[in-house]
Scaffold this motif. Structure first.
Motif, PDB file in Angstrom:
ATOM      1  N   SER A 175      14.101  -6.128   3.020  1.00 20.23           N
ATOM      2  CA  SER A 175      13.950  -6.641   4.383  1.00 20.23           C
ATOM      3  C   SER A 175      13.750  -5.501   5.375  1.00 20.23           C
ATOM      4  CB  SER A 175      15.178  -7.467   4.778  1.00 20.23           C
ATOM      5  OG  SER A 175      16.357  -6.680   4.695  1.00 20.23           O
ATOM      6  N   GLU A 176      14.469  -4.395   5.182  1.00 19.96           N
ATOM      7  CA  GLU A 176      14.309  -3.238   6.069  1.00 19.96           C
ATOM      8  C   GLU A 176      12.939  -2.602   5.881  1.00 19.96           C
ATOM      9  OE1 GLU A 176      16.181  -1.044   9.176  1.00 19.96           O
ATOM     10  OE2 GLU A 176      16.888  -2.784   8.052  1.00 19.96           O
ATOM     11  N   ALA A 177      12.493  -2.542   4.624  1.00 22.07           N
ATOM     12  CA  ALA A 177      11.171  -1.983   4.347  1.00 22.07           C
ATOM     13  C   ALA A 177      10.079  -2.819   5.009  1.00 22.07           C
ATOM     14  CB  ALA A 177      10.945  -1.900   2.835  1.00 22.07           C
ATOM     15  N   TRP A 236       0.823  -1.216   0.000  1.00 22.06           N
ATOM     16  CA  TRP A 236       0.000   0.000   0.000  1.00 22.06           C
ATOM     17  C   TRP A 236       0.855   1.264   0.000  1.00 22.06           C
ATOM     18  CZ3 TRP A 236      -1.476   3.503   4.237  1.00 22.06           C
ATOM     19  CH2 TRP A 236      -2.480   4.410   3.853  1.00 22.06           C
ATOM     20  N   VAL A 237       1.933   1.273   0.783  1.00 24.38           N
ATOM     21  CA  VAL A 237       2.738   2.499   0.888  1.00 24.38           C
ATOM     22  C   VAL A 237       3.739   2.644  -0.254  1.00 24.38           C
ATOM     23  CG1 VAL A 237       2.521   2.519   3.408  1.00 24.38           C
ATOM     24  CG2 VAL A 237       4.552   1.496   2.376  1.00 24.38           C
ATOM     25  N   ARG A 238       4.094   1.548  -0.915  1.00 23.54           N
ATOM     26  CA  ARG A 238       5.171   1.602  -1.912  1.00 23.54           C
ATOM     27  C   ARG A 238       4.932   2.650  -3.004  1.00 23.54           C
ATOM     28  NH1 ARG A 238       9.079  -1.960  -2.669  1.00 23.54           N
ATOM     29  NH2 ARG A 238       8.013  -3.626  -1.535  1.00 23.54           N
ATOM     30  N   PRO A 239       3.715   2.785  -3.567  1.00 25.71           N
ATOM     31  CA  PRO A 239       3.531   3.792  -4.625  1.00 25.71           C
ATOM     32  C   PRO A 239       3.693   5.231  -4.138  1.00 25.71           C
ATOM     33  CG  PRO A 239       1.768   2.151  -4.661  1.00 25.71           C
ATOM     34  CD  PRO A 239       2.503   1.966  -3.382  1.00 25.71           C
ATOM     35  N   LEU A 277      11.703   4.079  -1.439  1.00 29.01           N
ATOM     36  CA  LEU A 277      12.340   3.076  -0.586  1.00 29.01           C
ATOM     37  C   LEU A 277      13.681   2.619  -1.165  1.00 29.01           C
ATOM     38  CD1 LEU A 277       9.161   0.877   0.054  1.00 29.01           C
ATOM     39  CD2 LEU A 277      10.088   2.651   1.545  1.00 29.01           C
ATOM     40  N   SER A 278      14.209   3.370  -2.117  1.00 27.11           N
ATOM     41  CA  SER A 278      15.387   2.913  -2.849  1.00 27.11           C
ATOM     42  C   SER A 278      16.652   2.836  -1.992  1.00 27.11           C
ATOM     43  CB  SER A 278      15.645   3.833  -4.043  1.00 27.11           C
ATOM     44  OG  SER A 278      15.860   5.176  -3.613  1.00 27.11           O
ATOM     45  N   ALA A 279      16.682   3.526  -0.858  1.00 25.89           N
ATOM     46  CA  ALA A 279      17.901   3.564  -0.041  1.00 25.89           C
ATOM     47  C   ALA A 279      18.025   2.367   0.896  1.00 25.89           C
ATOM     48  CB  ALA A 279      17.949   4.858   0.769  1.00 25.89           C
TER      49      ALA A 279
END
Length: 331
Positions: A291-293, A278-281, A285-287
């Motif tokens: 697994s951290e996401a 849901w939050v990805r768009p 999160l490229s940094a």
């Protein structure tokens, strides 16, 4: 506790999921309630911003806060489950800057499958947490249900001008987190293996009362609690409601002992994966690795407060910034 659940009655095995990870995904929920809000002059906080509780003005000095929260077993111990569910329900009042004044139980119980003595332990756990909070637990409602569920409807009081709301954030404010993350992956491991994680139980049963009082005393006006939508999901809702964006320093986010190991071993709930989807768009999160996401999206049960401001003892994990992309995650 006085009564331990027999090995044949692992409560988490009677539920399709556990705790706040069972929430309807945020995108589906928003579509479901869209257009249902009705204007009312006395309603200070309603459906519009997806806040933690409703708030209705009584007079110039008082607002009534109302919330409800219940879920399937998140641990096998019935007394601990009752304590966790009660602390989680009370958290919505604290997340609004209020004081809980009365609660009523909501109990769904498979009465022909699980002993009534276990249900009594669940209720006892809830009552004990209510007592710790200075909030009487007075009755409630129960139904015969194939799947056990427990929680509370809670009524609280707050001052209209000092409510903590998720639409009051301003660019430049730091973001503080009052409990470590990782509850979701540890609960998933517990459900799968039966391993007990006292650190997770302690976090989930710790009331957010002290964090609430510190935030209100500091003049903070924006906060939310971190529960089933994970840190990223609840922060996204706060950022959208406040008309700002947010930067999260992933290296500053605290985690419970064992959380990274549980993630490494694959104990990730479906709710957590839906949160991240849901939050990805709306996020950069490229940094960070996936697994951290996943940990940042981990579905928490009875998590801490996420506060737009600094309060004693709470690590600063990010900052609100002028509106752009809603969430930017830095390593």
């Amino acid at each position: 506790m006085d009564l331990e659940a027999p090995a044949t009655h692992r409560l988490t095995q009677y539920a399709h999921g556990g705790g706040c990870a069972c929430k309807i995904p945020p995108g589906e929920l928003e579509a479901m309630v869209s257009g249902l809000a009705a204007p009312d002059a006395s309603l200070l906080v309603g459906l519009d911003g997806g806040d933690d509780a409703a708030a209705v003005r009584l007079d110039g000095d008082r607002a009534v806060l109302s919330t409800v929260d219940f879920f399937t077993p998140v641990v096998d111990d019935p007394y601990d489950w009752g304590r966790i569910a009660a602390a989680n329900a009370l958290s919505d009042i604290y997340a609004m800057g209020g004081r809980p004044v009365v609660a009523v139980n909501l109990l769904c119980w498979p009465r022909e499958v699980l002993p009534v003595e276990l249900a009594r332990e669940v209720l006892r756990g809830g009552a004990d947490v209510g007592r710790d909070a200075g909030c009487p637990v007075a009755g409630g409602h129960s139904v015969d249900d194939p799947e056990p569920k427990y929680g509370m409807a809670v009524t609280g009081l707050g001052a209209p001008e000092s409510l903590l709301r998720n639409d009051s954030g301003r660019a430049g404010q730091p973001l503080s987190l009052t409990k470590p993350l990782g509850i979701g992956v540890l609960n998933s491991r517990h459900k799968a293996t039966g391993e007990v994680f006292p650190q997770a139980v302690e976090a989930m049963t710790t009331l957010n009362a002290r964090a609430c009082a510190a935030a209100v005393a500091a003049g903070i006006r924006c906060a939310t609690d971190v529960t089933g939508f994970g840190l990223l999901g609840h922060l996204l809702k706060l950022a959208r409601a406040s008309g700002v964006s947010a930067v999260v320093d992933s290296a500053a986010v605290p985690y419970l002992d064992g959380a990274r190991e549980a993630l490494r071993d694959g104990y990730v709930s479906g709710g957590t994966r839906r949160n991240l989807d849901w939050v990805r768009p709306h996020s950069d999160l490229s940094a960070i690795p996936k697994s951290e996401a996943l940990l940042l999206a981990d579905a928490q049960t009875s998590g801490g407060l996420l506060v737009a401001g600094e309060i004693p003892g709470a690590p600063v994990v990010g900052e609100l910034v002028p509106r752009g992309q809603h969430l930017v995650i830095a390593r």
